[in-house]
Design a protein around this motif. Structure first.
Motif, PDB file in Angstrom:
ATOM      1  N   LEU A  71     -56.353 -26.502 128.040  1.00 29.46           N
ATOM      2  CA  LEU A  71     -56.368 -25.531 126.937  1.00 29.46           C
ATOM      3  C   LEU A  71     -55.587 -26.069 125.748  1.00 29.46           C
ATOM      4  O   LEU A  71     -56.030 -25.977 124.605  1.00 29.46           O
ATOM      5  CB  LEU A  71     -55.755 -24.216 127.396  1.00 29.46           C
ATOM      6  CG  LEU A  71     -56.663 -23.232 128.099  1.00 29.46           C
ATOM      7  CD1 LEU A  71     -55.885 -22.002 128.471  1.00 29.46           C
ATOM      8  CD2 LEU A  71     -57.806 -22.841 127.193  1.00 29.46           C
ATOM      9  N   PHE A  72     -54.409 -26.647 126.039  1.00 32.23           N
ATOM     10  CA  PHE A  72     -53.577 -27.233 124.990  1.00 32.23           C
ATOM     11  C   PHE A  72     -54.386 -28.195 124.143  1.00 32.23           C
ATOM     12  O   PHE A  72     -54.444 -28.093 122.922  1.00 32.23           O
ATOM     13  CB  PHE A  72     -52.449 -28.043 125.652  1.00 32.23           C
ATOM     14  CG  PHE A  72     -51.132 -27.390 125.580  1.00 32.23           C
ATOM     15  CD1 PHE A  72     -50.833 -26.352 126.432  1.00 32.23           C
ATOM     16  CD2 PHE A  72     -50.176 -27.820 124.687  1.00 32.23           C
ATOM     17  CE1 PHE A  72     -49.619 -25.752 126.384  1.00 32.23           C
ATOM     18  CE2 PHE A  72     -48.963 -27.216 124.631  1.00 32.23           C
ATOM     19  CZ  PHE A  72     -48.677 -26.181 125.476  1.00 32.23           C
ATOM     20  N   MET A  75     -57.496 -26.559 122.336  1.00 35.30           N
ATOM     21  CA  MET A  75     -57.131 -25.663 121.239  1.00 35.30           C
ATOM     22  C   MET A  75     -56.638 -26.449 120.036  1.00 35.30           C
ATOM     23  O   MET A  75     -56.878 -26.076 118.893  1.00 35.30           O
ATOM     24  CB  MET A  75     -56.050 -24.701 121.696  1.00 35.30           C
ATOM     25  CG  MET A  75     -56.589 -23.575 122.546  1.00 35.30           C
ATOM     26  SD  MET A  75     -55.282 -22.561 123.159  1.00 35.30           S
ATOM     27  CE  MET A  75     -56.233 -21.357 124.067  1.00 35.30           C
ATOM     28  N   LEU A  76     -55.932 -27.565 120.277  1.00 38.41           N
ATOM     29  CA  LEU A  76     -55.407 -28.331 119.153  1.00 38.41           C
ATOM     30  C   LEU A  76     -56.466 -29.214 118.519  1.00 38.41           C
ATOM     31  O   LEU A  76     -56.287 -29.675 117.398  1.00 38.41           O
ATOM     32  CB  LEU A  76     -54.224 -29.190 119.616  1.00 38.41           C
ATOM     33  CG  LEU A  76     -52.946 -28.396 119.828  1.00 38.41           C
ATOM     34  CD1 LEU A  76     -51.862 -29.291 120.338  1.00 38.41           C
ATOM     35  CD2 LEU A  76     -52.504 -27.741 118.536  1.00 38.41           C
TER      36      LEU A  76
END
Lengths: 167, 361
Positions: A71-72, A75-76
């Protein structure tokens, strides 16, 4: 049909629908979240098999740690419709055919395996998934592979630190 | 007979009555519904109480009076605030991912509720004594990171995303040392089940019996717990002066209230876990052979013991918040990776030696 069977069907349906949604959803963040749902359903299956420890470790490691890292990154990366690469239709077709072949081979293998025929899973009994039994098995029968895999993890950790250093 | 009116007695009476009148299946369903209602009511009361307590504690720390207008001594202040939040409109921003934006606050509440399952509130008063209770708690706690990241990303706001990223990095890293501190205590108890952990402290709490490693583990656990609940001095995820409000910047009304409530519920849960692991949960305080003293302690109900210990620890965490200034993100990660994690690993080794040589009481 008893309670365990009802739960089994519900969990299986959940796992399959979520797995399909991982592939079908356009947004990569949605895909990751559906994958988390898949892990929850599979953990439910482990609990039905009386393997509470494995169920919880599955949640901690996959849903709690690896998926959060996914997710990190996603999302970035700021992925959206404009940045999505357009894939060739022939590439898609080739991918579908090769994956379909793999699926057929797996299904035919399972159908031919004599060990699996006419056997049902032990529901709610059998203690190998409990933490005490699992620990004893890991540290007696499988102690060498266990230690080797721990060295692998250590080297991965050292590697991450080396890559993370500035100079 | 001691403790004739206890939670255990009420539970058994309700169970018997239901089984007698309704049969086992209906009784089981009715019990599930009852437990659900109890947890929701408990959450609501706890939220009101803890927010009020936080405001009063902060007032005492800063030599102010705190809320004192609504109701006697301001007791109804938080109820009035909740009413206000309920009446406010819950906005959804235009560019937000609507489904995930609205799902996130509920997910974070569900995660907080699931952690209630193995916690023992009184003698034999527990929803389910799952045989891996402590691991279960840490696994569900790691799920709440996903809800926070979901909230931050779906808001489509750079401050919310930054807050969510900080919060995720912080929770994942501090989970390690909290986990190692818990494992240190599990070495002593030889079991992961909450019931066994409490019963193993019958002749003294682990903080007294476990020598110095237990005290080090307690300190590390409290630091990690403060960080995991995103509270000051580790409240970088919602640092008001830098990120407006972090991952819940875009939330309003009741959806904001759910995030706020989840923070306080999580504070309660980590303090309850600390009370169970180090201070014996509902076990009364006993001193060796002082029979009279021990009997007086036994007269105090077990639920009072548990809640008393938990609230003392909650006060400690609130004290941290109003005493220490906020850390920078690099200081925060340095503290975890360079100090807390090596110390807790060495501590685990020390505890292993103590357990193997049977040096504990």
């Amino acid at each position: 049909m008893n309670v365990i069977q009802v739960l089994f069907w519900i969990l299986s349906a959940m796992a399959l629908v979520s797995a399909l949604m991982v592939l079908l959803s356009k947004n990569p963040v949605h895909s990751v979240l559906w994958l988390v749902a898949v892990f929850f359903a599979i953990s439910g299956h482990y609990i039905l098999l009386n393997a509470q420890f494995i169920a919880i470790v599955n949640l901690i490691v996959y849903a709690g740690a690896i998926m959060v890292l996914f997710l990190f990154v996603i999302m970035l990366m700021n992925l959206n419709k404009d940045t999505e690469p357009q894939k060739n239709i022939w590439m898609k077709l080739a991918g579908a055919i090769s994956a379909g072949c793999l699926l057929m081979i797996l299904v035919s293998l399972i159908k031919q395996a004599p060990e699996l025929q006419a056997k049902t899973a032990m529901m709610n009994e059998g203690g190998i998934g409990l933490i005490a039994n699992l620990g004893k098995a890991l540290f007696n029968t499988y102690v060498v592979p266990f230690e080797i895999s721990s060295i692998l993890f250590l080297s991965a950790m050292v590697g991450a630190v080396v890559i993370g250093k500035k100079d | 007979m001691l403790n004739t009116i206890s939670f255990e007695a009420i539970k058994t009476a309700v169970q018997q009555w239901l089984n007698m009148h309704w049969g086992p299946h209906l009784a089981f369903i009715a019990e599930c519904i009852l437990i659900g209602l109890l947890v929701i009511v408990f959450f609501a009361v706890l939220g009101l109480l803890l927010v009020f307590m936080e405001r009063k504690v902060s007032a005492v720390m800063q030599i102010r009076l705190g809320p004192n207008r609504v109701g006697p001594k301001g007791w109804l202040q938080t109820s009035a605030d909740t009413l206000k939040l309920m009446l406010k409109e819950g906005l959804t921003p235009d560019g937000a991912d609507k489904f995930l934006f609205n799902l996130a606050p509920f997910l974070i509440m569900i995660a907080a509720m699931l952690i209630m399952v193995p916690i023992a509130f009184a003698r034999n008063f527990q929803i389910w004594d799952i045989n891996i209770g402590v691991l279960y708690i840490s696994s569900i706690a790691s799920i709440s990171v996903i809800a926070i990241l979901m909230a931050g990303w779906s808001s489509n706001n750079k401050y919310a995303l930054l807050g969510a990223m900080r919060s995720g990095a912080q929770i994942i890293s501090y989970e390690l040392s909290a986990g190692v501190a818990v494992i240190t205590m599990v070495m002593l108890t030889q079991s992961l089940s909450i019931q066994d952990i409490i019963l193993s402290q019958q002749n003294g709490w682990w903080i007294f019996k476990g020598h110095i490693p237990a005290i080090i583990a307690f300190i590390i656990f409290m630091i990690a717990a403060t960080a995991e609940t995103n509270r000051a001095p580790f409240d970088l995820a919602e640092a008001e002066s830098e990120l407006t409000a972090g991952f819940h910047t875009e939330y309003s009304g009741m959806k904001f209230a759910l995030f706020f409530l989840a923070e306080y519920i999580n504070v309660f849960i980590v303090c309850a876990v600390a009370a169970i692991l180090f201070f014996g949960g509902w076990m009364p305080f006993h001193i060796g052979n002082w029979e009279g003293f021990n009997h007086i302690m036994d007269y105090i109900p077990s639920s009072i013991w548990f809640l008393g210990k938990t609230f003392c620890l909650i006060f400690l965490i609130m004290w941290f918040r109003w005493t220490f200034p906020r850390l920078r993100i690099d200081q925060l990660l340095n503290l975890e990776w360079k100090y807390l994690l090596p110390i807790s690993l060495a501590n685990l080794l020390l505890m292993t030696i103590i357990v193997v040589l049977k040096w504990y009481l």
